[in-house]
Design a protein around this motif. Structure first.
Motif, PDB file in Angstrom:
ATOM      1  N   SER A 130       0.856  -1.194   0.000  1.00  0.00           N
ATOM      2  CA  SER A 130       0.000   0.000   0.000  1.00  0.00           C
ATOM      3  C   SER A 130       0.890   1.242   0.000  1.00  0.00           C
ATOM      4  CB  SER A 130      -0.917   0.002   1.225  1.00  0.00           C
ATOM      5  OG  SER A 130      -0.149  -0.008   2.428  1.00  0.00           O
ATOM      6  N   ARG A 139      -2.852  -3.331  -4.844  1.00  0.00           N
ATOM      7  CA  ARG A 139      -2.371  -3.706  -3.511  1.00  0.00           C
ATOM      8  C   ARG A 139      -2.215  -5.211  -3.359  1.00  0.00           C
ATOM      9  NH1 ARG A 139      -4.492   0.567   0.922  1.00  0.00           N
ATOM     10  NH2 ARG A 139      -4.668   2.383  -0.430  1.00  0.00           N
ATOM     11  N   PHE A 179      -8.114  -0.208   6.119  1.00  0.00           N
ATOM     12  CA  PHE A 179      -6.891  -0.991   5.967  1.00  0.00           C
ATOM     13  C   PHE A 179      -7.039  -2.370   6.602  1.00  0.00           C
ATOM     14  CE2 PHE A 179      -2.554  -2.297   7.140  1.00  0.00           C
ATOM     15  CZ  PHE A 179      -1.937  -2.201   5.903  1.00  0.00           C
ATOM     16  N   GLY A 203       1.605  -1.504   7.028  1.00  0.00           N
ATOM     17  CA  GLY A 203       1.054  -0.200   6.684  1.00  0.00           C
ATOM     18  C   GLY A 203       1.645   0.924   7.513  1.00  0.00           C
ATOM     19  N   ASP A 209       0.335  -2.863  13.685  1.00  0.00           N
ATOM     20  CA  ASP A 209      -0.206  -2.812  12.326  1.00  0.00           C
ATOM     21  C   ASP A 209      -1.098  -4.019  12.076  1.00  0.00           C
ATOM     22  OD1 ASP A 209       0.094  -1.388   9.606  1.00  0.00           O
ATOM     23  OD2 ASP A 209       0.433  -3.497   9.106  1.00  0.00           O
TER      24      ASP A 209
END
Length: 556
Positions: A130, A139, A179, A203, A209
């Motif tokens: 990303s 992606r 996300f 990310g 994350d």
């Protein structure tokens, strides 16, 4: 003292002492060319339901990341909700091995190099990165060809898991983010497609994350590329806290590959974390590594750099390889470092029993591409933009460190060519540090400051007037004479004189801006055509992957 002119675009009213120059600009654009460049997404209609669902989720790429969100603390993202989501999906991430990549810069390029190497060896590879440039499909890449997932496959998979996703959003009271959901879709798709190994880019940070649901038993290796000051507030406010956050991807006994180079105390933090979980460490910046950039060449009109990648590592894991005259499409010394980091990771996998030949490593490095990073448009693409006989370079650099790497790349690749910059940036960046690095390029003729949407939203866009003030300050600090031409609406551009015909213009002191990104590029192109002489002029568009996206979308 160098002389440079800086102007703010998008028709903002800024006082200018060069109105005579503005009024003299001739035939640069006809009224049809004055329309603003659209930055709206060009997604396949097949994805409408997917995108409608995703658009109802919290998107931190649009709004910005909350303070402390990436830290392993009470302020950090709740990784528990991601684990609960994956459990509802049947824990698909437990069906494949993964290489997990964190770092301030270089993650995407390293992922591109490594996934390309794995595909060259014949593995079925999933790659998750990303942000995207033109379509969200970028992606997720799948299989042995490494192409973005098709709209049909992505929509079909979404429909298959939609009920579970809707239930998860309801159970988490709407707190699951864009996300998190898309990461879950990617992992479940990798499982469905039976990938043998996934290359996964974190990310934000690492410890908290959404991608860090990958557990040690399914981790093949971790990679930390670089540590810099991007997202300071979200990652604890210091380089040390950023290093701690990113080291959260290191897992028990699994190799850690370090890119670097790092500040000594930062590398100590990373190595100490690895030691605490008995993970061997391999450094691409080890003194025994003698990789070098030998020069640049062209094949069928495509520029690449010729490199030697020589790695000899004895500590922790004995690894070595010698690859001479490797032709890499991604340009710059920083891309050589990323290639060396990916090669180290490939050697780690080979050490752990994965099939990995030297020939596949070479082939993977040479075939790797990543749009928007040191991205040279072809002559045909430049012509389609209406900018013939100009070299157009696109680069999504948006930090001080990436601007420094970009400036170095420009100096090496185009040592004598004249340069015009077109810059648009997000709000949460080191604008002054970014400007200082690019102003160090001596061949710089002009800087155009404009605006584009960030993730199709204006809330994080830095105004061109603010950027103008920052670049003016940086120029004066560096002893560069600034001629502020202000801003003008493209409706003012009439007549048939040359841009350079105004008597007020000093040599190497031209800059002009209009009411759109594309208009700025067109005027910048004309400036180069009139100033370059027998040399090739370079138009560099940078400051954000989103401004790169806007240019690439216009090609369609």
């Amino acid at each position: 003292m160098r002389a440079l002119s800086i102007v703010c675009g998008l028709g903002r009213s800024i006082q200018s002492n060069r109105s005579s120059l503005i009024s003299s600009v001739a035939g640069v654009l006809n009224p049809l060319r004055c329309r603003a460049l659209s930055t709206m997404s060009r997604e396949d209609p097949e994805l409408k339901e997917v995108l409608d669902f995703m658009d109802n989720l919290k998107n931190y790429e649009k709004s910005g990341v909350p303070k402390g969100a990436g830290t392993d603390s009470d302020d950090g993202f709740d990784l528990g909700r991601m684990r609960r989501l994956m459990a509802l999906l049947g824990n698909p991430h437990s069906t494949f091995k993964a290489v997990h990549i964190a770092g301030t810069k270089g993650k995407g390029s390293t992922a591109a190099f490594l996934s390309s190497i794995l595909r060259a060896e014949g593995y079925s590879v999933g790659c998750y990165t990303s942000p995207h440039i033109e379509t969200i499909r970028e992606r997720i890449t799948l299989g042995r060809l490494g192409e973005p997932v098709s709209a049909i496959v992505l929509n079909h998979h979404f429909q298959r898991v939609r009920t579970v996703l809707e239930r998860a959003v309801e159970l988490e009271k709407g707190r699951l983010s864009h996300f998190e959901i898309f990461t879950a879709i990617a992992f479940s798709l990798f499982s469905q497609e039976n990938v043998e190994i996934a290359v996964v880019e974190a990310g934000l940070g690492g410890a908290r994350d959404a991608t860090n649901v990958i557990c040690g038993s399914h981790l093949a290796a971790s990679i930390i590329t670089t540590i810099g000051e991007e997202h300071l507030d979200a990652l604890g406010g210091s380089l040390e806290s950023i290093a701690v956050a990113k080291s959260g991807i290191v897992k028990d006994g699994r190799p850690l590959v370090l890119g670097g180079p790092f500040l000594p105390h930062i590398e100590c933090i990373l190595r100490d974390k690895a030691a605490s979980v008995s993970s061997p460490v391999v450094s691409a910046s080890d003194p025994g590594n003698k990789s070098s950039l030998k020069g640049f060449s062209q094949t069928s009109g495509i520029t690449h750099q010729v490199c030697d990648i020589v790695l000899r590592i004895e500590k922790d894991l004995p690894l070595s390889i010698e690859l001479f005259d490797v032709r890499i499409h991604m340009l710059g010394y920083h891309q050589l470092k990323n290639a060396a980091t990916a090669t180290c990771a490939a050697l780690c996998l080979r050490n752990k029993g994965w099939r990995m030949s030297d020939a596949s490593i070479r082939a993977g490095l040479e075939s790797a591409i990543l749009p928007g990073r040191s991205h040279l448009l072809t002559s045909k693409e430049s012509e389609r933009l209406g900018l013939p006989q100009i070299t157009i370079l696109l680069d999504g650099a948006h930090t001080k460190e990436s601007a420094r790497a970009l400036a170095q790349t420009v100096k090496m690749t185009f040592p004598k060519e004249r340069l015009v910059l077109v810059v648009a940036m997000a709000k949460d960046k080191d604008h002054l540090g970014f400007a200082r690095e690019l102003l160090s390029v001596n061949s710089l003729e002009a800087v155009f400051l404009t605006e584009v949407s960030i993730a199709e939203d204006k809330s994080r866009t830095t105004s061109s007037s603010f950027l103008k003030d920052v670049w003016t300050k940086a120029s004066r600090e560096m002893g560069i004479n600034v001629l502020d031409l202000g801003a003008a609406d493209c409706k003012q551009f009439t007549g048939d004189q040359s841009i350079l015909s105004a008597k007020a213009v000093e040599p190497r002191a031209i800059l002009f801006s209009q009411g759109s990104l594309m208009a700025s590029m067109r005027v910048g192109s004309q400036i180069l055509n009139e100033r370059k002489g027998n040399q090739v002029g370079v138009l560099l568009v940078t400051g954000s992957l989103h401004v790169v996206s806007a240019v690439l979308r216009s090609l369609h």
